[in-house]
Motif scaffolding. Structure first.
Motif, PDB file in Angstrom:
ATOM      1  N   PHE A  99      21.775 -26.746   5.101  1.00  0.00           N
ATOM      2  CA  PHE A  99      20.585 -25.900   5.084  1.00  0.00           C
ATOM      3  C   PHE A  99      19.376 -26.690   5.544  1.00  0.00           C
ATOM      4  O   PHE A  99      19.366 -27.934   5.513  1.00  0.00           O
ATOM      5  N   ALA A 393      18.816 -19.194  -2.576  1.00  0.00           N
ATOM      6  CA  ALA A 393      18.232 -20.480  -2.213  1.00  0.00           C
ATOM      7  C   ALA A 393      16.758 -20.478  -2.578  1.00  0.00           C
ATOM      8  O   ALA A 393      16.123 -19.423  -2.629  1.00  0.00           O
ATOM      9  N   ILE A 400      20.562 -21.513   7.057  1.00  0.00           N
ATOM     10  CA  ILE A 400      21.772 -21.971   6.373  1.00  0.00           C
ATOM     11  C   ILE A 400      22.971 -21.754   7.290  1.00  0.00           C
ATOM     12  O   ILE A 400      23.012 -20.796   8.077  1.00  0.00           O
TER      13      ILE A 400
END
Length: 472
Positions: A99, A393, A400
């Motif tokens: 990420f 997240a 990502i």
């Protein structure tokens, strides 16, 4: 005292064995020094090693490592200050996902620009890798299908390359550009078996650098042999995304408002225009039945759907029986779960950015960092009324990429992201403890040695005086 008596006393004193005061003192000092040094070393090694093993980057997840193979964590955290790098020991092994974004630990005063986070395939072990500039994962930084390698743009404008960071053995391979005069080389797509990489080169078309040429190539990693797929003038979207079919014999990619399908030999199979407000769905765009998936937005909304098209003609085959995703700038298809669910990334818009971007000119603005506030991974199950949120997240995690092996596994695990200082902080603390402890131990030993030397000299002097009195 008579002369005879004095001589008798001297003879008796000479026959008395001398006590080895000095030699015994030296042996005692040496033995004490060895024991002290060994004890100090053992304690300092434990101080240095124990925190790295029990804290920071390698805190175990709720699901024990290796319990069920690779799985998608249900949430991710931010890299800790001083996190271990991708090539540090202990090795991470294959990753579940990578990420990037503009959150703490990914960019800022206390960290390098363009840092990506890496999460282990079966446990909450985090690593980082510095790119050095803004490079969204899933677009310019790509995780290999098996999660073992990360492809990263690197090099300079004169010598661009792609670095292949191996998370299993800690090595970094270099894939130089195969295009003469290229100023930038970026990864664009992995072959399903990980033996080849599609790369995108940008080459100045004139000395002033006011125009560029885009080149897409398929490069074999074992030989470096490149197959030219397409070369054209610079366009807003070029070669993004690249999607391989299941056996790796065909690949589809988007160029502006068109989709091209080619073979791995570079032969173009077909090309068709995209409908308005549509795009190639993502790296998982090939459906199991051999058709292609597009992402399309309902008119005048922020609601996105997946629909099928015939890859030979581009003919619309209708919307897939999957839930729509609302309130996002776009969605990107990662792949298909064994139960037929689609795994997608949803991009939640930044409050200061437009909720939607209209027209082909804005196609490449839907996922850029300033226009996104956060991402999440969603599961679109056949017949479901709404998407299922599989991974969350923190805000400002803006991109990502998930390994194909994790998508195929179809598992989600309960995650417990690590907190506190990272492994490199504990390495530094352990090293500092070793140095300071060594200096302290050396000082103690010097003082003890000086004390024993003085005591030895004192005892030797007393013995000499005693013998002198006996001799007198």
């Amino acid at each position: 005292m008579s002369v005879r008596l004095r001589e008798a006393l001297r003879e008796a004193a000479a026959e008395v064995p001398a006590y080895p005061v000095h030699e015994r003192a030296v042996r005692t000092a040496r033995r004490t020094r060895r024991r002290t040094a060994a004890a100090v070393a053992a304690v300092l090694v434990l101080v240095a090693l124990v925190p790295v093993a029990v804290r920071g980057d390698d805190r175990p997840s709720i699901a024990p490592a290796g319990a069920g193979g690779p799985a998608l964590p249900d949430r991710i955290g931010l890299p800790a200050f001083g996190s271990l790098r991708a090539t540090d020991r202990p090795r991470l092994g294959p990753a579940a996902l990578i990420f990037s974004g503009q959150a703490r630990g990914l960019t800022g005063l206390l960290d390098e620009d363009g840092t990506i986070g890496i999460v282990g395939a079966d446990a909450d072990r985090y690593r980082t890798w510095r790119v050095g500039f803004e490079a969204p994962v899933g677009e310019k930084v790509l995780l290999s299908p098996d999660g073992r390698r990360v492809a990263v743009p690197a090099g300079s404008g004169e010598h661009p390359r792609v670095d292949l960071v191996d998370l299993v053995d800690g090595t970094v391979g270099h894939l130089a550009s195969t295009v003469s005069g290229s100023a930038l080389t970026e990864p664009a797509g992995w072959a399903p078996d990980g033996t080849a990489l599609v790369v995108r080169d940008t080459t100045p078309a004139n000395p002033e650098g006011s125009a560029y040429v885009n080149t897409l190539s398929l490069v074999r990693l074992d030989t470096g042999r490149a197959v030219r797929l397409l070369e054209t003038n610079q366009l807003p979207i070029f070669g993004t995304p690249v999607a391989f079919d299941a056996d790796g014999s065909r690949l589809a990619f988007q160029v502006g408002d068109k989709v091209l399908v080619t073979g791995t030999d570079g032969r173009q199979i077909t090309s068709f225009p995209l409908p308005p407000e549509s795009g190639l769905a993502g790296k998982g765009a090939w459906l199991p039945d051999g058709t292609l998936a597009l992402v399309s937005r309902d008119p005048d909304t922020t609601r996105w759907r997946l629909r099928r098209v015939d890859p030979a003609s581009g003919r619309d085959l209708g919307v897939l029986a999957l839930p729509a995703v609302d309130g996002v700038t776009t969605i990107r298809l990662l792949g298909w779960w064994p139960d037929g669910s689609a795994l997608v990334v949803g991009y939640r818009p930044d409050p200061q950015a437009p909720a939607r971007f209209d027209g082909p000119v804005d196609m490449d603005q839907r996922t850029v960092y300033p226009n996104v506030e956060a991402v999440r991974v969603l599961g679109l199950a056949p017949g479901a009324a709404a998407p299922d949120t599989l991974l969350t997240a923190p805000d400002q995690v803006l991109a990502i990429d998930v390994a194909d092996a994790v998508v195929r596994a179809g598992r989600v695990r309960a995650a417990n992201p690590p907190s506190g200082p990272g492994g490199r902080v504990w390495w530094a603390a352990g090293a500092a403890a070793l140095v300071l402890g060594g200096l302290a131990a050396a000082r103690v030993l010097r003082r003890r040695r000086a004390h024993l030397s003085l005591r030895s000299a004192h005892l030797v002097g007393e013995e000499g005086q005693h013998r002198g009195r006996q001799g007198g």
